[in-house]
Enzyme design. Structure first.
Site, PDB file in Angstrom:
ATOM      1  N   ALA A  63       0.806  -1.161  -0.083  1.00  0.00           N
ATOM      2  CA  ALA A  63      -0.012   0.075   0.045  1.00  0.00           C
ATOM      3  C   ALA A  63       1.117   1.321  -0.176  1.00  0.00           C
ATOM      4  O   ALA A  63       2.215   1.086   0.420  1.00  0.00           O
ATOM      5  CB  ALA A  63      -0.874  -0.062   1.264  1.00  0.00           C
ATOM      6  N   GLY A 108       0.773  -4.910   1.068  1.00  0.00           N
ATOM      7  CA  GLY A 108      -0.398  -5.019   0.190  1.00  0.00           C
ATOM      8  C   GLY A 108      -0.261  -5.687  -0.912  1.00  0.00           C
ATOM      9  O   GLY A 108      -1.237  -6.420  -1.334  1.00  0.00           O
ATOM     10  N   GLU A 111      -0.619  -9.401  -0.126  1.00  0.00           N
ATOM     11  CA  GLU A 111      -2.057  -9.469   0.316  1.00  0.00           C
ATOM     12  C   GLU A 111      -3.041  -9.682  -0.896  1.00  0.00           C
ATOM     13  O   GLU A 111      -3.936 -10.388  -0.883  1.00  0.00           O
ATOM     14  CB  GLU A 111      -2.582  -8.533   1.198  1.00  0.00           C
ATOM     15  N   GLU A 131       4.864  -4.950   7.645  1.00  0.00           N
ATOM     16  CA  GLU A 131       3.996  -3.965   8.317  1.00  0.00           C
ATOM     17  C   GLU A 131       4.345  -3.563   9.823  1.00  0.00           C
ATOM     18  O   GLU A 131       4.500  -2.579  10.141  1.00  0.00           O
ATOM     19  CB  GLU A 131       2.436  -4.179   8.499  1.00  0.00           C
TER      20      GLU A 131
HETATM   21  N1  CO8 Z   1       4.353   3.375  -1.034  1.00  0.00           N
HETATM   22  C1  CO8 Z   1       4.819   4.255  -1.819  1.00  0.00           C
HETATM   23  N2  CO8 Z   1       5.746   4.298  -2.461  1.00  0.00           N
HETATM   24  C2  CO8 Z   1       6.696   3.171  -2.666  1.00  0.00           C
HETATM   25  C3  CO8 Z   1       6.445   2.020  -2.132  1.00  0.00           C
HETATM   26  C4  CO8 Z   1       5.111   2.011  -1.103  1.00  0.00           C
HETATM   27  N3  CO8 Z   1       4.961   0.712  -0.672  1.00  0.00           N
HETATM   28  N4  CO8 Z   1       7.202   1.108  -2.372  1.00  0.00           N
HETATM   29  C5  CO8 Z   1       8.176   1.854  -3.275  1.00  0.00           C
HETATM   30  N5  CO8 Z   1       7.908   2.895  -3.561  1.00  0.00           N
HETATM   31  C6  CO8 Z   1       8.271   3.932  -4.210  1.00  0.00           C
HETATM   32  C7  CO8 Z   1       9.780   4.719  -3.753  1.00  0.00           C
HETATM   33  O1  CO8 Z   1       9.438   5.869  -2.554  1.00  0.00           O
HETATM   34  C8  CO8 Z   1      10.574   5.263  -4.669  1.00  0.00           C
HETATM   35  O2  CO8 Z   1       9.808   6.260  -5.100  1.00  0.00           O
HETATM   36  P1  CO8 Z   1      10.842   7.788  -5.562  1.00  0.00           P
HETATM   37  O3  CO8 Z   1      11.642   7.116  -6.842  1.00  0.00           O
HETATM   38  O4  CO8 Z   1      10.012   8.776  -5.954  1.00  0.00           O
HETATM   39  O5  CO8 Z   1      11.579   8.145  -4.311  1.00  0.00           O
HETATM   40  C9  CO8 Z   1      10.210   4.176  -5.990  1.00  0.00           C
HETATM   41  O6  CO8 Z   1       8.890   3.566  -5.364  1.00  0.00           O
HETATM   42  C10 CO8 Z   1      11.086   3.238  -6.023  1.00  0.00           C
HETATM   43  O7  CO8 Z   1      11.643   2.688  -4.810  1.00  0.00           O
HETATM   44  P2  CO8 Z   1      12.970   2.624  -4.158  1.00  0.00           P
HETATM   45  O8  CO8 Z   1      13.675   3.446  -4.456  1.00  0.00           O
HETATM   46  O9  CO8 Z   1      12.856   2.203  -2.667  1.00  0.00           O
HETATM   47  O10 CO8 Z   1      13.446   1.202  -4.747  1.00  0.00           O
HETATM   48  P3  CO8 Z   1      14.632   0.315  -4.134  1.00  0.00           P
HETATM   49  O11 CO8 Z   1      14.771  -0.963  -5.072  1.00  0.00           O
HETATM   50  O12 CO8 Z   1      15.595   0.799  -3.545  1.00  0.00           O
HETATM   51  O13 CO8 Z   1      13.616  -0.667  -2.786  1.00  0.00           O
HETATM   52  C11 CO8 Z   1      11.966  -1.679  -2.078  1.00  0.00           C
HETATM   53  C12 CO8 Z   1      12.585  -1.417  -3.159  1.00  0.00           C
HETATM   54  C13 CO8 Z   1      12.767  -2.764  -1.159  1.00  0.00           C
HETATM   55  C14 CO8 Z   1      10.644  -2.535  -2.196  1.00  0.00           C
HETATM   56  C15 CO8 Z   1      11.505  -0.630  -1.164  1.00  0.00           C
HETATM   57  O14 CO8 Z   1      10.765   0.364  -2.326  1.00  0.00           O
HETATM   58  C16 CO8 Z   1      10.498  -0.655  -0.255  1.00  0.00           C
HETATM   59  O15 CO8 Z   1      10.745  -1.235   1.146  1.00  0.00           O
HETATM   60  N6  CO8 Z   1       9.158  -0.395  -0.403  1.00  0.00           N
HETATM   61  C17 CO8 Z   1       8.316  -0.491   0.695  1.00  0.00           C
HETATM   62  C18 CO8 Z   1       7.698  -1.861   1.021  1.00  0.00           C
HETATM   63  C19 CO8 Z   1       6.846  -2.074   1.927  1.00  0.00           C
HETATM   64  O16 CO8 Z   1       7.236  -1.723   3.184  1.00  0.00           O
HETATM   65  N7  CO8 Z   1       5.551  -2.268   1.715  1.00  0.00           N
HETATM   66  C20 CO8 Z   1       4.448  -2.447   2.622  1.00  0.00           C
HETATM   67  C21 CO8 Z   1       3.721  -1.142   2.702  1.00  0.00           C
HETATM   68  S1  CO8 Z   1       2.742  -1.293   4.016  1.00  0.00           S
HETATM   69  C22 CO8 Z   1       1.315  -1.986   3.386  1.00  0.00           C
HETATM   70  O17 CO8 Z   1       1.432  -2.544   2.521  1.00  0.00           O
HETATM   71  C23 CO8 Z   1       0.211  -2.208   4.169  1.00  0.00           C
HETATM   72  C24 CO8 Z   1      -1.154  -2.734   3.547  1.00  0.00           C
HETATM   73  C25 CO8 Z   1      -2.315  -2.663   4.258  1.00  0.00           C
HETATM   74  C26 CO8 Z   1      -2.726  -1.253   4.369  1.00  0.00           C
HETATM   75  C27 CO8 Z   1      -3.865  -1.156   5.570  1.00  0.00           C
HETATM   76  C28 CO8 Z   1      -4.235   0.101   5.531  1.00  0.00           C
HETATM   77  C29 CO8 Z   1      -4.863   0.834   6.644  1.00  0.00           C
END
Ligand code: CO8
Length: 264
Positions: A63, A108, A111, A131
């Site tokens: 998400a 997400g 999920e 999360e």
């Molecule tokens: N949300 C928003 N933006 C994201 C997300 C995300 N989950 N994942 C990646 N991005 C964006 C980055 O911010 C980046 O944007 P920008 O270029 O503008 O800075 C772009 O995508 C590329 O990402 P990275 O530069 O970070 O790429 P890397 O190769 O270095 O890393 C990763 C890749 C490891 C996947 C890293 O991006 C990461 O850790 N992302 C987050 C993963 C994560 O924690 N996901 C879980 C999120 S929480 C969730 O999903 C909860 C679901 C339930 C919600 C319930 C609501 C109440």
């Protein structure tokens, strides 16, 4: 449509979440587009769906953390419900949905893959529920579906530790059915979807409903669900033609033919 593309290949719909600049992260707009895309699929024609993410790096990286970062308690609950409603729609979609996981499937992303009937992935795929590292619980069904798919003990370990796992471990614990080189993933998903599409569509739908509904109840009720759906197949054209073809084959193997099942 906006962040989601849908391509029809004969009886198979290929749905692609298309926000590669954010690794296909699910913000409200992506979720709305996803719902509208599934609503627009004509299940009179489409017999299987493949769900994937744009690019070669990510299926869905979760998400949208930026969007979630400022939510209040009530807004958080509403966002969770929004995702859950759409994922449940995918889970209950009348025809099978295959997740072709082509990279990160985190939060997400893991999920949404679990709301699909079948998961296959590329060698570079990574699954996880990170999360608790962000101070939240999995909120799009992760606490429920992961335990149902891989067992409570392993699900608790992965969720409590926020540890991401690679494709080979996902295969070992039964989270995915198969792992392919990235360049072969979509062909494999489409081949599986075509095999499903060649089966009798009413029977396939009934199987999906029997398995899904039966898993939510005790075995006595589940067996009744199966009996009713089994009975509902009789007198369909597909049942008559499928069985008549078998009997023709027995009578004279030269009469064997591939049955082109209709939706009837
Ligand atoms: N949300 C928003 N933006 C994201 C997300 C995300 N989950 N994942 C990646 N991005 C964006 C980055 O911010 C980046 O944007 P920008 O270029 O503008 O800075 C772009 O995508 C590329 O990402 P990275 O530069 O970070 O790429 P890397 O190769 O270095 O890393 C990763 C890749 C490891 C996947 C890293 O991006 C990461 O850790 N992302 C987050 C993963 C994560 O924690 N996901 C879980 C999120 S929480 C969730 O999903 C909860 C679901 C339930 C919600 C319930 C609501 C109440």
């Amino acid at each position: 449509m906006g962040f989601v593309n849908c391509e029809l290949k004969e009886n198979v719909a290929i749905v692609t979440i298309n926000r590669p600049e954010a690794l296909n992260a699910l913000n409200s707009q992506v979720l709305d587009d996803l719902e509208a895309t599934f609503d627009a699929i004509d299940t009179g024609v489409v017999r299987a769906v493949v769900l994937t993410g744009a690019g070669e790096k990510s299926f869905v990286a979760g998400a949208d953390i930026g969007e979630m970062s400022t939510l209040t308690k009530a807004e958080g609950e509403a966002f969770g419900k929004k995702g859950n409603d759409i994922f449940r729609k995918i889970e209950q979609f009348p025809v099978p949905v295959i997740a072709a996981v082509n990279g990160f499937a985190l939060g997400g992303g893991c999920e949404i893959s679990m709301s699909c009937d079948i998961r296959i992935c590329s060698e570079n795929a990574m699954f996880g529920q990170p999360e608790v590292g962000l101070g939240i619980t999995p909120g799009f069904g992760g606490t429920q579906r992961l335990a149902r798919l891989i067992g409570a003990g392993m699900a608790k370990q992965l969720i409590y530790t926020a540890r991401n796992i690679k494709a080979d471990e996902a295969l070992r614990i039964g989270l995915v059915n198969a792992v392919y080189p990235q360049e072969e993933l979509m062909a494999a998903a489409e081949k599986m979807a075509s095999q499903i599409a060649a089966s009798a569509p009413i029977a396939v739908r009934a199987c999906k409903k029997a398995i899904n509904d039966g898993l939510q109840t005790d075995i006595d009720e589940a067996i009744v669900i199966e009996e009713k759906l089994f009975g509902s197949c009789f007198e369909t054209e597909d049942q008559k033609e499928g069985m008549a073809n078998f009997l023709r084959k027995k009578d004279d193997p030269a009469k064997v033919k591939v049955v082109a099942f209709k939706n009837g």
